[in-house]
Write an enzyme that holds these catalytic residues in place. Structure first.
Site, PDB file in Angstrom:
ATOM      1  N   THR A 556      27.170  41.483  39.955  1.00 42.94           N
ATOM      2  CA  THR A 556      27.984  41.207  38.773  1.00 42.94           C
ATOM      3  C   THR A 556      28.857  42.437  38.537  1.00 42.94           C
ATOM      4  O   THR A 556      28.737  43.442  39.239  1.00 42.94           O
ATOM      5  CB  THR A 556      27.114  41.026  37.512  1.00 42.94           C
ATOM      6  OG1 THR A 556      26.559  42.310  37.159  1.00 42.94           O
ATOM      7  CG2 THR A 556      25.977  40.061  37.743  1.00 42.94           C
ATOM      8  N   GLU A 668      40.433  41.871  40.716  1.00 48.62           N
ATOM      9  CA  GLU A 668      39.285  41.529  39.889  1.00 48.62           C
ATOM     10  C   GLU A 668      39.634  40.203  39.198  1.00 48.62           C
ATOM     11  O   GLU A 668      40.817  39.843  39.116  1.00 48.62           O
ATOM     12  CB  GLU A 668      39.078  42.607  38.809  1.00 48.62           C
ATOM     13  CG  GLU A 668      38.714  43.982  39.341  1.00 48.62           C
ATOM     14  CD  GLU A 668      37.307  44.054  39.884  1.00 48.62           C
ATOM     15  OE1 GLU A 668      36.388  43.535  39.222  1.00 48.62           O
ATOM     16  OE2 GLU A 668      37.114  44.607  40.987  1.00 48.62           O
ATOM     17  N   LYS A 683      36.101  54.560  40.331  1.00 48.86           N
ATOM     18  CA  LYS A 683      35.769  54.968  41.707  1.00 48.86           C
ATOM     19  C   LYS A 683      35.902  56.478  41.854  1.00 48.86           C
ATOM     20  O   LYS A 683      35.083  57.140  42.502  1.00 48.86           O
ATOM     21  CB  LYS A 683      36.688  54.265  42.696  1.00 48.86           C
ATOM     22  CG  LYS A 683      36.408  52.779  42.784  1.00 48.86           C
ATOM     23  CD  LYS A 683      37.441  52.073  43.614  1.00 48.86           C
ATOM     24  CE  LYS A 683      37.141  50.584  43.657  1.00 48.86           C
ATOM     25  NZ  LYS A 683      38.266  49.807  44.141  1.00 48.86           N
TER      26      LYS A 683
END
Ligand code: ADP
Ligand code: ASP
Ligand code: MG
Length: 819
Positions: A556, A668, A683
């Site tokens: 998820t 996304e 990130k």
């Protein structure tokens, strides 16, 4: 002549009795058969429960009638199957025995207790009925047989309910028995007589012992124990998947395995057969052609050091300790004398070298009596506080590893205890027999099965298991399940059994204790499931199934799921995830994650959080562990923005480029997560934290692709519909860069301890100028890599590569396994 013993499991119904008859007749016609029979399956349990219910003054009528029906049912079926079967004789016998039983039970109810002497006679009713079944079956088939009543032959001493035979004296009594093989001899197992001629039993499961006694007494050539499995396995085949059948065991090995709980053979069995050098063969009534396991003086050549694992249940542990113990001579012998005088047998002893305490284990049923006796025997020491109050721990099991070759092999104890730790089971006490033929650990009863499985896996099985629970079955999750389905068979060939036991989405949880068949429509099954996901539910389930290597895979992007990782690791799960939320939460949570993984010895793997399937995190961790230090980092970390900026370069508008990227699954679900720069910032933060830089997400300087606050509250569709409003301004930026001979790239940088995400115009010879169309590139400038950086480049987005990266992480959760 051979002795053949058939256990209750071989005598469950009329068909089984007839099968037993065939096996008996085969032997009778070749070697001569002396048969020892148990009661029909379940009958001794029922008799034992009847005694208990009557003594407790509870109503036992229903159970008594059930027992009558079981015995009469077998008799009726035998009558139908055979001509010339004396049905009426058996009806009379059953009625007579049950009438006697009923009278005794009435007496128990009146007394409010069950005296052992009468209980012994009651418990053996099943065996007597059983031998009469076989006798009459053989008569119907025209074969002569004689029933030997152990009361006349087998002399035993000790408790009424757990006696030990005197083989030498019994042998003398058997001297008048015709053991030439002309007739089939049949003897009820489990029962014997004491010196007074009273009926006693040899302990539950004691028919194996009866067979050994008979074999020794009539000098049988072999003692065959016929049961419901193909022989002795290296662990209970009904508990441990993949248990391996042993071809041979020495008497000592068999003794140790059975002593420590391998129910297939009663521990007292070995004594008489070893002493008289009678080989013992364990065979399967349901599969007579299988060779079985031979127990003799001969050791197996196939299995040289460790032979098996057994589990002894219903154990209580006593701890006698106190300041007065130190140097007090004879303390241990006094403790054990109390036990021995009460005929309580001790299964395991440990004494601390400080002489401060003695711990020992006994069967739970004796615990209450033992405590009272010890408190009585040491009343003075207890009242003077020379001894602490005696501690008793209940609900324990002993798990033991057995094998003759253990003496010669180093490192087995380490592997044994490593396995227990891998199963996250606590050792309550440990002991190694001085014969070095066994190592035992005492564990909590409900953890024993898990410990046995882990030990089995490490010692005997080439097969490693990975027990997956997937949370989130969107793009990556679904792809991962497809990859599993394609790969499961190939992995099995490499001895890796990957099973998906659970699949969850935000609302539902689908569990299957055999592993979900991924070729079926699991999606609909999940939608129809009534369960919802919770850690407690999952943990209980994993404990119940005794899974050793459970892995939670979080596919998820949910913060709520990420916030559970610490609890999940504490509950025994490895965590594998492409979800960036946990590693980019607060620094405190990040540190807690790392520490928990270390403390719980669970793997926390998140390779795919940066660069999807590209090998980034693991490589960096190895470099930094080897002493490298990060100087500077720059890279294109977003596959979606790499795609979008490539399209901008080709002249597409921002809205068109974003829509195309979305259609191709590069973004996304909400493209604002990419365009806002937050995803790249996360990130970058993950990389910075790997490099030891302590930053929070809010410390990162982010230049969004979108103007501040643009369509912030719109739903995804309205946002996409409005995005063209940004096209003009963006086109101007692209054009200005072009005029300067440059291209725009969305770049993340780490420099001087800070992080920045921004749109940059770079010249064509810049290493990141060629990175587009969904590719990622990471340039790491470090102590070891300079002046040229260490560069990692490749597709860094998309369900397929991300799922493959998650898959690779999942395979890394296996201990000691090289793929
Ligand atoms: P019977 O009724 O024939 O005496 P038991 O139930 O007493 O049979 O013993 C057979 C059972 O022993 C098997 O079904 C198996 O579950 C259990 N068992 C425990 N440990 C082992 C082992 N190491 N090898 C084989 N069977 C075992
Ligand atoms: N029938 C007895 C029991 O169930 C003895 C045996 O089966 O070995 O304990
Ligand atoms: Mg048995």
């Amino acid at each position: 002549m051979k002795v053949m013993k058939f256990g209750g499991s071989s005598l469950a119904d009329a068909t089984r009795y007839l099968r037993v008859t065939d096996i008996t007749l085969d032997c009778h016609n070749s070697d001569g058969a002396a048969v020892v029979l148990s009661a029909p399956k379940g009958v001794t349990n029922a008799l034992s429960l009847l005694c208990e219910q009557a003594a407790n003054q509870t109503d036992y009528f229903e159970l008594l009638e059930k027992l009558r029906m079981t015995l009469k049912g077998i008799n009726d079926e035998l009558d139908q199957a055979l001509t010339g079967y004396e049905h009426a004789a058996l009806v009379a016998l059953i009625d007579e025995r049950l009438a006697w039983l009923s009278r005794q039970l009435e007496g128990f109810t009146l007394l409010g207790c069950a005296p052992d002497a009468i209980s012994a006679a009651i418990l053996s009713i099943g065996e007597y009925v059983s031998v009469n079944f076989l006798h009459h079956i053989l008569s119907a088939k025209g074969v002569d047989s004689t029933i030997l009543d152990p009361v006349e032959y087998v002399l035993a001493e000790g408790d009424y309910l757990d006696s030990i035979a005197d083989v030498a004296l019994s042998k003398a009594r058997f001297s008048d028995v015709d053991a030439s093989g002309s007739q089939v001899l049949i003897m009820p197992g489990f029962v014997a007589a004491n010196e007074q001629g009273e009926k006693v039993t040899l302990g539950r499961n004691g028919s194996d012992y009866s067979a050994a006694i008979l074999a020794a007494c009539i000098d049988a050539t072999c003692c065959e124990i016929w049961t419901d499995v193909d022989g002795v396995y290296n662990a209970d085949p009904n508990q441990v998947e993949g248990a391996v059948l042993m071809d041979k065991l020495t008497y000592q090995e068999a003794m140790e395995l059975s002593y420590f709980g391998a129910k297939v053979l009663h521990p007292k069995t070995i004594g008489p057969i070893a002493q008289h050098h009678i080989p013992c063969l364990i065979k399967n009534t349901l599969n007579p052609a299988a060779p079985g396991t031979l127990i003799s003086n001969e050791a197996s050549t196939k299995w040289t050091n460790v032979k098996g694992i057994s589990q002894l249940e219903n154990v209580a542990m006593f701890n006698v300790a106190g300041p007065g113990m130190k140097g007090m001579v004879g303390m241990a012998s006094r403790v054990f004398e109390v036990m021995s005088n009460a005929s309580i047998s001790i299964t395991l002893i440990t004494q601390s070298s400080s002489e401060y305490s003695i711990s020992f284990c006994i069967h739970s049923k004796d615990a209450e009596r033992a405590l009272a006796l010890l408190e009585d025997a040491f009343a003075l020491e207890l009242s003077n506080q020379l001894l602490d109050p005696i501690e008793v721990r209940h609900n324990l099991s002993i798990v033991t590893l057995v094998g003759d070759g253990m003496k010669r092999t180093k490192g087995l104890a380490a592997k044994f205890f490593n396995s227990i730790s891998q199963a996250r089971v606590n050792n309550v006490a440990i002991a190694q027999g001085s014969s070095e033929r066994s190592i035992s650990t005492v564990v909590e009863a409900d953890k024993a099965k898990k410990a046995v499985r882990a030990i089995h896996q490490n010692f005997f099985s080439e097969r490693h298991t990975i027990d997956v629970f997937l949370v989130g079955c969107g793009n990556v999750g679904k792809e991962l399940l497809d990859q599993f389905a394609r790969q499961q068979k190939a992995l099995l060939e490499k001895h890796i059994q990957l099973r998906v036991y659970g699949i969850a989405n935000s609302k539902k949880l689908l569990l299957n204790n055999e592993g979900i068949d991924l070729s079926t429509d699991w999606y609909s099954a999940l939608a129809a499931s009534q369960e919802s996901f919770s850690i407690e539910l999952l943990q209980n389930w994993v404990d119940e199934q005794c899974l050793v290597n459970p892995v939670i895979v979080d596919c998820t992007s949910s913060e709520a799921v990420a916030s559970l990782y610490v609890d999940l690791m504490n509950a025994g799960f490895h965590v594998v995830t492409p979800n960036k939320k946990a590693n980019t939460g607060s620094l405190t949570y990040y540190e807690a994650l790392k520490n928990t993984a270390l403390q719980t010895k669970r793997q926390y793997l998140y390779e795919t959080t940066v660069g999807a399937g590209l090998p980034v995190i693991d490589n960096l961790q190895k470099l930094f562990s080897a002493g490298d230090e990060l100087h500077r980092f720059e890279g294109i970390l977003s596959g979606s923005l790499s795609y979008v900026f490539g399209k901008l370069e080709d002249g597409m508008s921002l809205s068109e480029a974003t829509a195309t990227a979305k259609e191709n699954g590069f973004t996304e679900p909400d493209p604002r997560d990419d365009l806002s720069g937050t995803d790249v910032a996360r990130k970058l933060l993950i990389l910075a934290r790997e490099a030891g830089i302590s930053l929070e997400l809010s410390d990162i300087d982010i230049e969004s692709v979108l103007p501040e606050g643009f369509a912030g509250n719109d739903d995804i569709e309205s946002f996409m519909a409005r995005l063209h409003e940004c096209d003009h301004a963006f086109a101007e930026k692209v054009e200005a860069a072009k005029q300067a001979g440059k291209v725009l790239r969305y770049i993340g940088k780490i420099e001087h301890g800070s992080c920045k995400v921004s749109i940059e115009a770079v010249l064509p010879d810049h290493p990141l100028a060629v990175i587009r169309d969904g590719e990622n590139a990471l340039a790491i400038h470090s102590d070891y890599y300079q002046p040229k950086p260490y560069v990692i480049r490749g597709y860094g987005a998309g369900g397929t590569v991300t799922a493959a990266g998650v898959f690779a992480d999942i395979l890394r959760t296996m201990p000691w396994k090289q793929i």
